[in-house]
Each structure stands twice: as C-alpha cells, then as structure tokens.
Write a protein that holds these residues in place. Sequence first.
Motif, PDB file in Angstrom:
ATOM      1  N   LYS A 108      10.077   5.030  -8.760  1.00 24.27           N
ATOM      2  CA  LYS A 108       9.045   5.420  -7.870  1.00 24.27           C
ATOM      3  C   LYS A 108       9.555   6.936  -7.438  1.00 24.27           C
ATOM      4  N   LYS A 109       8.470   7.815  -7.745  1.00 24.91           N
ATOM      5  CA  LYS A 109       8.556   9.182  -7.194  1.00 24.91           C
ATOM      6  C   LYS A 109       7.709   9.458  -6.081  1.00 24.91           C
ATOM      7  N   GLU A 110       8.327  10.091  -5.000  1.00 26.46           N
ATOM      8  CA  GLU A 110       7.306  10.375  -4.005  1.00 26.46           C
ATOM      9  C   GLU A 110       6.682  11.567  -3.888  1.00 26.46           C
ATOM     10  N   ARG A 111       5.575  11.916  -4.060  1.00 24.18           N
ATOM     11  CA  ARG A 111       4.896  13.285  -3.932  1.00 24.18           C
ATOM     12  C   ARG A 111       4.829  13.511  -2.527  1.00 24.18           C
ATOM     13  N   GLY A 112       5.046  14.644  -2.366  1.00 25.82           N
ATOM     14  CA  GLY A 112       5.132  15.174  -0.673  1.00 25.82           C
ATOM     15  C   GLY A 112       4.850  16.735  -0.478  1.00 25.82           C
ATOM     16  N   THR A 113       4.766  17.049   0.747  1.00 23.65           N
ATOM     17  CA  THR A 113       4.298  18.309   1.299  1.00 23.65           C
ATOM     18  C   THR A 113       5.732  19.345   1.036  1.00 23.65           C
ATOM     19  N   ASP A 114       6.864  18.713   0.958  1.00 26.00           N
ATOM     20  CA  ASP A 114       7.955  19.593   0.525  1.00 26.00           C
ATOM     21  C   ASP A 114       8.865  19.221  -1.013  1.00 26.00           C
ATOM     22  N   LEU A 155       0.932  -1.158  -0.029  1.00 26.83           N
ATOM     23  CA  LEU A 155       0.172   0.008  -0.002  1.00 26.83           C
ATOM     24  C   LEU A 155       0.883   1.413   0.050  1.00 26.83           C
ATOM     25  N   VAL A 156       0.289   2.331  -0.433  1.00 27.98           N
ATOM     26  CA  VAL A 156       1.098   3.621  -0.503  1.00 27.98           C
ATOM     27  C   VAL A 156       0.896   4.248   1.151  1.00 27.98           C
ATOM     28  N   ARG A 157       1.956   4.484   1.554  1.00 29.06           N
ATOM     29  CA  ARG A 157       2.130   5.170   2.887  1.00 29.06           C
ATOM     30  C   ARG A 157       2.262   6.677   3.052  1.00 29.06           C
ATOM     31  N   ASP A 158       2.323   7.191   4.026  1.00 27.15           N
ATOM     32  CA  ASP A 158       2.531   8.659   4.084  1.00 27.15           C
ATOM     33  C   ASP A 158       3.924   8.874   4.503  1.00 27.15           C
ATOM     34  N   PHE A 159       4.742   7.893   4.488  1.00 23.25           N
ATOM     35  CA  PHE A 159       6.233   8.114   4.684  1.00 23.25           C
ATOM     36  C   PHE A 159       6.994   7.341   4.051  1.00 23.25           C
ATOM     37  N   GLY A 160       8.141   7.580   3.466  1.00 23.70           N
ATOM     38  CA  GLY A 160       9.299   6.815   2.868  1.00 23.70           C
ATOM     39  C   GLY A 160      10.622   7.268   3.045  1.00 23.70           C
ATOM     40  N   ASP A 161      11.044   7.690   1.972  1.00 22.79           N
ATOM     41  CA  ASP A 161      12.623   8.472   2.279  1.00 22.79           C
ATOM     42  C   ASP A 161      12.334   9.680   3.191  1.00 22.79           C
ATOM     43  N   ARG A 162      11.041  10.391   2.857  1.00 23.08           N
ATOM     44  CA  ARG A 162      10.958  11.623   3.711  1.00 23.08           C
ATOM     45  C   ARG A 162       9.441  11.512   4.705  1.00 23.08           C
ATOM     46  N   GLN A 163       9.273  12.397   5.373  1.00 26.17           N
ATOM     47  CA  GLN A 163       7.876  12.408   6.099  1.00 26.17           C
ATOM     48  C   GLN A 163       6.970  13.116   5.162  1.00 26.17           C
ATOM     49  N   GLY A 164       5.821  13.080   5.377  1.00 31.52           N
ATOM     50  CA  GLY A 164       4.871  14.153   4.673  1.00 31.52           C
ATOM     51  C   GLY A 164       4.709  13.484   3.079  1.00 31.52           C
ATOM     52  N   VAL A 165       4.781  12.241   2.720  1.00 32.28           N
ATOM     53  CA  VAL A 165       4.320  11.753   1.605  1.00 32.28           C
ATOM     54  C   VAL A 165       3.004  11.900   1.451  1.00 32.28           C
ATOM     55  N   ASP A 205       8.358  16.934  -5.069  1.00 30.08           N
ATOM     56  CA  ASP A 205       8.502  15.556  -5.408  1.00 30.08           C
ATOM     57  C   ASP A 205       9.980  15.226  -5.457  1.00 30.08           C
ATOM     58  N   HIS A 206      10.153  13.797  -5.477  1.00 30.65           N
ATOM     59  CA  HIS A 206      11.664  13.396  -5.281  1.00 30.65           C
ATOM     60  C   HIS A 206      11.831  11.749  -6.023  1.00 30.65           C
ATOM     61  N   TRP A 207      12.627  11.519  -6.668  1.00 27.83           N
ATOM     62  CA  TRP A 207      12.819  10.022  -7.280  1.00 27.83           C
ATOM     63  C   TRP A 207      13.305   9.283  -6.028  1.00 27.83           C
ATOM     64  N   VAL A 208      12.752   8.364  -5.704  1.00 25.18           N
ATOM     65  CA  VAL A 208      13.506   7.450  -4.788  1.00 25.18           C
ATOM     66  C   VAL A 208      14.321   6.495  -5.169  1.00 25.18           C
ATOM     67  N   GLU A 209      15.382   6.663  -4.493  1.00 24.49           N
ATOM     68  CA  GLU A 209      16.750   5.674  -5.056  1.00 24.49           C
ATOM     69  C   GLU A 209      16.499   4.255  -3.998  1.00 24.49           C
ATOM     70  N   GLN A 210      17.211   3.331  -4.850  1.00 22.01           N
ATOM     71  CA  GLN A 210      17.172   1.953  -4.236  1.00 22.01           C
ATOM     72  C   GLN A 210      17.885   1.801  -3.223  1.00 22.01           C
ATOM     73  N   LYS A 211      17.355   1.481  -2.064  1.00 21.62           N
ATOM     74  CA  LYS A 211      18.358   1.256  -0.568  1.00 21.62           C
ATOM     75  C   LYS A 211      18.876  -0.005  -0.789  1.00 21.62           C
ATOM     76  N   ALA A 212      20.226  -0.126  -0.010  1.00 23.89           N
ATOM     77  CA  ALA A 212      21.174  -1.264  -0.094  1.00 23.89           C
ATOM     78  C   ALA A 212      20.440  -2.250   0.211  1.00 23.89           C
ATOM     79  N   SER A 213      19.519  -2.280   1.274  1.00 24.33           N
ATOM     80  CA  SER A 213      18.695  -3.397   1.788  1.00 24.33           C
ATOM     81  C   SER A 213      17.731  -4.041   0.736  1.00 24.33           C
ATOM     82  N   ASP A 214      17.447  -3.059  -0.376  1.00 20.02           N
ATOM     83  CA  ASP A 214      16.667  -3.866  -1.265  1.00 20.02           C
ATOM     84  C   ASP A 214      17.376  -4.435  -2.489  1.00 20.02           C
ATOM     85  N   ARG A 215      18.613  -4.092  -2.622  1.00 21.88           N
ATOM     86  CA  ARG A 215      19.773  -4.519  -3.472  1.00 21.88           C
ATOM     87  C   ARG A 215      20.299  -5.975  -2.904  1.00 21.88           C
ATOM     88  N   GLN A 216      20.070  -6.279  -1.633  1.00 19.46           N
ATOM     89  CA  GLN A 216      20.659  -7.447  -1.156  1.00 19.46           C
ATOM     90  C   GLN A 216      19.588  -8.171  -0.360  1.00 19.46           C
TER      91      GLN A 216
END
Length: 145
Positions: A123-129, A34-44, A131-142
């Motif tokens: 994935k691009k997060e739309r947010g209160t501050d 599901l789409v949640r209200d946080f990701g790389d940043r708060q306020g998604v 929009d920004h493209w989400v970079e793959q995290k190290a934990s996602d690559r491994q």
Amino acid sequence: MISIQTADFAPDVEYQALRGEGEDTGAIVTFTGLVRDFGDRQGVTGLFLEHYPGMTEQAIQALIDQAHQRWQIQRTRVIHRVGNLDLGERIVFVGVASAHRKDAFAACEYLIDALKASVPLWKKERGTDGDHWVEQKASDRQPGF
C-alpha cells in the motif's frame, strides 16, 4: 471465493451470495474496509495498492483453508481491490457464512487479521505532502489469532 480486482464491489450482492440457498445458515458476518483520510500520516488523499498476481490468491486461499479447519463455516468470500483508490472507497470485503454466529465472527476476524499480516499486498498512501509506501506495523505482524 477470492477476487483481486480494480473494480468496486457491492457488499449487498456479496452478502446474498454468502447467504446462498442453504437453510442451514444461521449467521453471516462481513467486514468492509474503506480508504480513510489518515494512516501513517495525516492528509491522506488516496491509496495505491499493488499485489503479486497468483501468489496473493494462493496466500488468501491458504487462510480460508485454515479458517475452515478451525471453525465450522460454510462459505467465505474475500475481495481485495488493487490500483488507485480514493477516500471513502471500499478496499476489502471479508464475509463468512456459518450455522452459528460464534464461528462466523471468529472466522471473519481471523481472516481480516491474517490477511493484513501475511498476504502479499503493498500500500502506498497518496497525500498532501507526497506519496509514501506504508510499512507493515508490528501490530499487523502479530495479530491476535
């Protein structure tokens, strides 16, 4: 079966499709993201997802083929939505049917982890501050598979 789509999906309908007609199915495991209200940043406030048509489906099919080689599974279903999605909307569905629960759980976990690690989706997060493209995290690559 694989679907890359903008439209929503109904998990109960997908579950019934996985169940099928076979009386040899003993377990069905599903995951719905599901789409949640946080990701790389708060306020998604939402997401925008892009994919590479053709390549995305091919990459997912390769993962499904690997899952069938590693576990005794009967049917799989992967749906990934693209386009603009709002908070609380469904993004992804992974379902696996098997005669035994351990195979179904293992294959479902493998598919969602591998999908996140290796399938061409952006994935691009739309947010209160802004929009920004989400970079793959190290934990996602491994992932742990």
